[in-house]
Scaffold this motif. Structure first.
Motif, short mmCIF file in Angstrom:
data_model
loop_
_atom_site.label_atom_id
_atom_site.label_comp_id
_atom_site.label_asym_id
_atom_site.label_seq_id
_atom_site.Cartn_x
_atom_site.Cartn_y
_atom_site.Cartn_z
N GLU A 132 -0.73 16.51 69.32
CA GLU A 132 -2.10 16.68 69.83
C GLU A 132 -2.26 17.91 70.73
O GLU A 132 -3.36 18.38 70.96
CB GLU A 132 -2.55 15.41 70.57
CG GLU A 132 -1.68 15.11 71.78
CD GLU A 132 -1.87 13.69 72.33
OE1 GLU A 132 -3.02 13.24 72.33
OE2 GLU A 132 -0.87 13.09 72.75
N HIS A 133 -1.12 18.42 71.25
CA HIS A 133 -1.20 19.59 72.13
C HIS A 133 -1.13 20.91 71.36
O HIS A 133 -1.23 21.97 71.96
CB HIS A 133 -0.07 19.55 73.16
CG HIS A 133 -0.24 18.44 74.17
ND1 HIS A 133 0.71 18.17 75.12
CD2 HIS A 133 -1.24 17.56 74.35
CE1 HIS A 133 0.29 17.13 75.85
NE2 HIS A 133 -0.88 16.75 75.38
N LEU A 134 -0.95 20.83 70.03
CA LEU A 134 -0.82 22.07 69.26
C LEU A 134 -2.18 22.68 68.94
O LEU A 134 -3.20 22.00 68.96
CB LEU A 134 -0.08 21.78 67.94
CG LEU A 134 1.30 21.12 68.03
CD1 LEU A 134 1.90 20.99 66.64
CD2 LEU A 134 2.22 21.90 68.94
N SER A 135 -2.15 23.97 68.59
CA SER A 135 -3.38 24.62 68.14
C SER A 135 -3.68 24.18 66.71
O SER A 135 -2.83 23.57 66.05
CB SER A 135 -3.19 26.13 68.18
OG SER A 135 -2.29 26.50 67.16
N GLY A 136 -4.87 24.51 66.22
CA GLY A 136 -5.27 24.10 64.87
C GLY A 136 -4.29 24.56 63.81
O GLY A 136 -3.89 23.79 62.93
N GLY A 137 -3.87 25.83 63.89
CA GLY A 137 -2.95 26.36 62.89
C GLY A 137 -1.59 25.69 62.96
O GLY A 137 -0.99 25.37 61.93
N GLU A 138 -1.13 25.44 64.19
CA GLU A 138 0.17 24.79 64.36
C GLU A 138 0.14 23.35 63.83
O GLU A 138 1.08 22.87 63.22
CB GLU A 138 0.57 24.78 65.84
CG GLU A 138 0.93 26.16 66.38
CD GLU A 138 1.01 26.21 67.89
OE1 GLU A 138 1.65 27.13 68.41
OE2 GLU A 138 0.41 25.32 68.57
#
Lengths: 257, 350, 314
Positions: free
Chosen positions: A137-143
């Protein structure tokens, strides 16, 4: 063994037919994109292949009809990259990717060293090692999209179904994700069936396009044959211009009259 | 098989959920400490030395030995069993329903147990069957019947495609059972106090017989729930996603609900419908430690057991020699504690 | 139901005969009313409201089991047209499905009552009866024997049976005096545990029933429950066992089918002196929970045990 053959596939929700009598052969190692206007039945068709909806007709994965496969066996052959994956709060990237090993485990089974090795390898291939301990949940959209791809790859299934892989990503991340999938397809001989919204990208990455309109297959063929101005205008009701990009595909650009 | 080929790679994979040994050890210590408090504190003062003597089989005044062995020790053990079972059953329900507010009584287990107990208390007072009091039996059967009814009803309504249909069926069954229970109580005021006292929960009369009676069910229930830790984690992603991972959500849900209901029915049969344990314990662990069921299930067992032993100790000492219903204690202590935990970890969303 | 004691004294036998006479007289309704009845009468109910009854009532509805027992004991039984579903005594009371817990005002009004007697104002009962101009007398659970006497007298006044009511009260006074004299002065403090149900609810001396033990000079183990504990505390098993009562009175014989055998089989209870010596008295739950004339029956069940225990102690 990883070709997919659809014959007479019909999908209906509460009596309303959304896919009717569809026949389609997808060759092993091919990238076939399903295109078509909203409500054409692209997602429903993918769900039928993944056996997420009841359907009539037959879907063969390799030599076997999918109806003859158990749930885990099917998941060992077909992995799905969902349009909007639900991100479990607090789950780390490695745990998330490890879920992809589920089809290889018995009901009460536990992951072994081999499963962890597969995950480790996938994380390295997708450059996610550094994020292994981070909550998804802490990742960016691309990640996040990369983590979702990693989970699908951890299934080690020869067929990958992708539903709108680039929605909500910026153009740079869209390219990144599609390049990644294509690279892995070529490395591992994956068969990719994708529902695509963005016609230019669909044309650039797919070996063939299948145009669906109102649940019927209207045309199948190489992008050059399908992405033609009269075809798009007729079926999408759009004013477009198709521009040849001199060897790097065609661009489908909306024009304002 | 195509796909990623496994080459020599490090076995240790960072970021996998592991039961933190410090918390596990803490849970064991908490269980032992609360058990110690439970056996040392009671309305009758018995010195720690005497308790120790009694435990190691030394010579103790027969009156005190009787109180310890017949009443206090079994009650502490019962508290641990009831608390641990309710906590893991709650965690399991939250997992399969993917609903943070789910508790072991979601599908009507409490309403069923209460109705069964009210029936037995009213129409077969003091009766026993093959040497066992009928009240726990009726409660057990009632709890099982309610959940089975909710499942059957949920299936006809939504074909079990969504959990919403099932949960609504549980609500309907609970309301229906509650209405019958209230009717019986209103029309038989003579037994109203006994059935009410049963509903508020108590660990009073069961003794070692109660422990022996529930042990097979709770052990089976706990074993099945423990074996589902990995699958409960998998269920944290979307329902379609779980299905395309080759996991049958319905099968997991059915098996876990049966297991959790078996344990819940057994413990409510002897302890009454003690509220709140099944929600606060698993959530507190999620918020403070980890959300993975590989962590939540074992720690819920340990801390649920400790919590209920302490709650029961309070129930029998706060107004000693009178007792308070244990359900009053669990809600009174549990609710503010839970709010405090929520507030102090507000970053973690439910 | 009551335990038989072969060594019961002559004094007791005498007393029993007297009591049988009393309860027989009490339970058979007298059709006639006292000649000296003057209406209208106004009484002040225990809650302070004044209730006026214009004419001698002939269509009484009783929603109180104790009220019913009192009405029949003072000879007003023939004036009672309906009693609630808990009024199971005397047997000739006109029991109906009327509920005192969920009173149905229309159903009550359907009996066209000219007086309603109840123990609690539940569900707007008083307001509803006032609205249809039916006098209603609330006689709540008595806290003392004197409360009980004044309720009997009050019912005598409003039904036109003042004389019988006075006579009943006088009789009860003398019976109680006789019981107190019978048990004499205990040489050792006897302890009693009064059980209301099998989850160990009990009653302290602050309650009506608890005072009966005080009258007989027996100490009540529930009185140790102090602080936040209510008049009807739920006692812990540990405490009951360690208090080692000499006498156990089971007022849960009907509700919960308890008796010496079930009590003896409870974990840890076998060591209690009352259990070892068999001094476990079964009483009718209803008698033990009402504050009417049958409290004499209650004392009659308990007193021989107290007397026997005292003899043993002496």
């Amino acid at each position: 063994m990883s070709h997919v053959v659809l014959s007479g596939v019909c999908v209906a929700y509460d009596g309303v037919t959304v896919v009717s009598g569809l026949d389609l052969d997808v060759a092993s190692g091919e990238w076939l994109s399903l295109i078509g206007p909203n409500g054409a039945g692209k997602t429903s068709l993918l769900r039928a292949i993944a056996r997420l909806v009841p359907f009539d007709g037959e879907v063969r994965i390799g030599e076997d009809p999918s109806s003859a496969l158990g749930a885990r066996e099917l998941a060992r052959r077909v992995a799905v990259l969902h349009q909007e994956p639900q991100i479990p709060p607090g789950m780390t990237v490695s745990q998330y990717v490890l879920l992809g090993r589920s089809p290889h485990l018995g009901y009460f089974g536990r992951e072994t060293g081999r499963d962890r090795r597969v995950v480790s390898e996938v994380l390295r291939r997708l450059s996610l090692e550094g994020l292994a301990s981070r909550p998804v949940e802490h990742l960016s959209g691309g990640e996040r999209q990369r983590a979702a791809i990693a989970r699908a790859l951890a299934q080690q299934a020869p067929v990958l179904l992708i539903d709108e892989p680039t929605t909500s990503l910026d153009v740079g991340r869209q390219q990144e994700v599609l390049e990644l999938i294509d690279a892995i397809r070529l490395e591992q001989g994956l068969t990719v069936i994708a529902a695509m919204h963005e016609l230019t990208l669909a044309g650039q990455y797919s070996s063939r396009l299948a145009l669906l309109v109102a649940g019927r297959l209207v045309a199948v063929g190489p992008p050059k044959e399908i992405l033609r101005e009269p075809v798009i205008s007729q079926h999408y009701g759009a004013q477009v211009k198709v521009i040849d990009l001199n060897g790097s595909g065609t661009a489908v650009v909306p024009v304002r009259a | 098989m195509l796909g990623v080929r496994a080459r020599a790679a490090p076995l240790a994979l960072a970021g996998l959920p592991r039961l933190p040994w410090l918390w596990a050890a803490g849970g064991v210590v908490a269980l032992l400490a609360s058990a110690a408090v439970g056996v040392l504190v009671g309305p009758v003062h018995i010195s720690p030395g005497t308790v120790l003597q009694a435990l190691i089989g030394g010579s103790v005044d027969p009156g005190q030995a009787n109180i310890l062995w017949s009443l206090r020790f079994p009650r502490v053990v019962l508290g641990a069993i009831v608390g641990g079972t309710l906590a893991i059953a709650g965690a399991a329900y939250q997992g399969v329903f993917r609903n943070p507010l789910a508790d072991p009584y979601l599908l009507g287990a409490a309403a069923g147990a209460n109705l069964g107990a009210t029936f037995a208390v009213t129409f077969a007072p003091g009766a026993s069957l093959i040497g066992v009091n009928v009240v726990p039996m009726a409660a057990f059967v009632g709890a099982g019947a309610a959940v089975a009814g909710a499942y059957a009803l949920g299936r006809t309504v939504s074909g079990l495609r969504s959990t919403t249909g099932l949960i609504l069926a549980g609500v309907a069954i609970a309301a229906f059972f509650n209405s019958i229970e209230t009717y019986i109580q209103q029309t038989h005021p003579a037994s109203i106090r006994e059935s009410y006292s049963w509903i508020l929960g108590r660990l009073v009369t069961a003794g070692w017989d109660g422990v022996v009676l529930v042990l097979p069910y709770v052990v089976l229930s706990a074993a099945v729930i423990f074996l589902h830790r990995r699958l409960l984690d998998a269920l944290m992603v979307g329902e379609d996603e779980v299905t395309s991972l080759g996991i049958s959500v319905r099968r997991v849900r059915l098996i876990v609900v049966i297991a959790a209901t078996l344990g819940t029915a057994a413990v409510v049969a002897i302890g009454g419908t003690i509220a709140f344990v099944g929600i606060i314990i698993p959530h507190t662990i999620r918020l403070l430690v980890n959300r993975s069921y590989r962590v939540v299930i074992p720690l819920s067992l340990l801390f649920g057991a400790s919590f209920l032993i302490l709650a029961d100790t309070a129930a029998r000492t706060v107004v000693a020699p009178a007792e308070l219903p244990i359900g009053v204690i669990t809600a009174f202590v549990g609710a503010p504690f839970f709010i405090a935990v929520l507030r102090s970890t507000r970053a973690a969303a439910l | 139901m009551r335990k038989h004691h072969p060594r019961a004294s002559a004094k007791l036998a005498c007393l029993a005969a007297l009591l049988v006479a009393l309860s027989c007289g009490g339970s058979s309704p007298t059709a006639s009313s006292s000649p000296a009845a003057h209406f209208p009468v106004t009484v002040t109910a225990p809650d302070g409201t004044s209730v006026t009854v214009e004419h001698q009532p002939h269509r009484i509805v009783s929603l109180s089991a104790t009220g019913t027992e009192m009405l029949f004991a003072i000879g007003a039984g023939a004036q009672v047209v309906a009693v609630d579903d808990t009024s199971n005594y005397p047997a000739n009371a006109p029991i109906t499905k009327l509920s005192a817990f969920q009173p149905n005002l229309e159903a009550i009004a359907g009996y066209t009552p000219d007086l309603v007697v109840a123990s609690d104002d539940i569900g707007g009962l008083v307001h509803g009866m006032q609205a249809i101009n039916v006098p209603i007398l609330i006689e709540p659970a008595a806290k003392t024997v004197d409360d009980s006497y004044s309720q009997i007298k009050q019912l005598g006044t409003v039904t036109g049976h003042q004389t019988e009511a006075d006579a009943l009260v006088a009789k009860m006074r003398s019976q109680i005096k006789a019981f107190v004299a019978l048990v004499g002065h205990p040489s050792r403090q006897l302890k009693v545990y009064h059980e209301l149900d099998n989850t160990y609810y009990s009653a302290t001396s602050a309650t009506f029933i608890g005072q009966m033990y005080a009258l007989l000079g027996v100490s009540n183990i529930a009185d140790s429950a102090t602080g936040g504990a209510p008049d009807y505390p739920q006692l812990s098993a540990e405490f009951i066992v360690s208090s080692n009562p000499d006498l156990i009175v089971l007022a849960d014989t009907k509700c919960c089918n308890q008796n010496l055998t079930t009590v003896a089989s409870r974990p840890g209870w076998g060591v209690i002196s009352a259990v070892k010596s068999g001094q476990v008295v079964n009483v009718d739950d209803d008698i033990a929970s009402r504050w009417g004339p049958r409290l004499i029956d209650f004392l009659q069940a308990i007193a021989p045990h107290v007397q026997q225990l005292e003899k043993q102690a002496a």
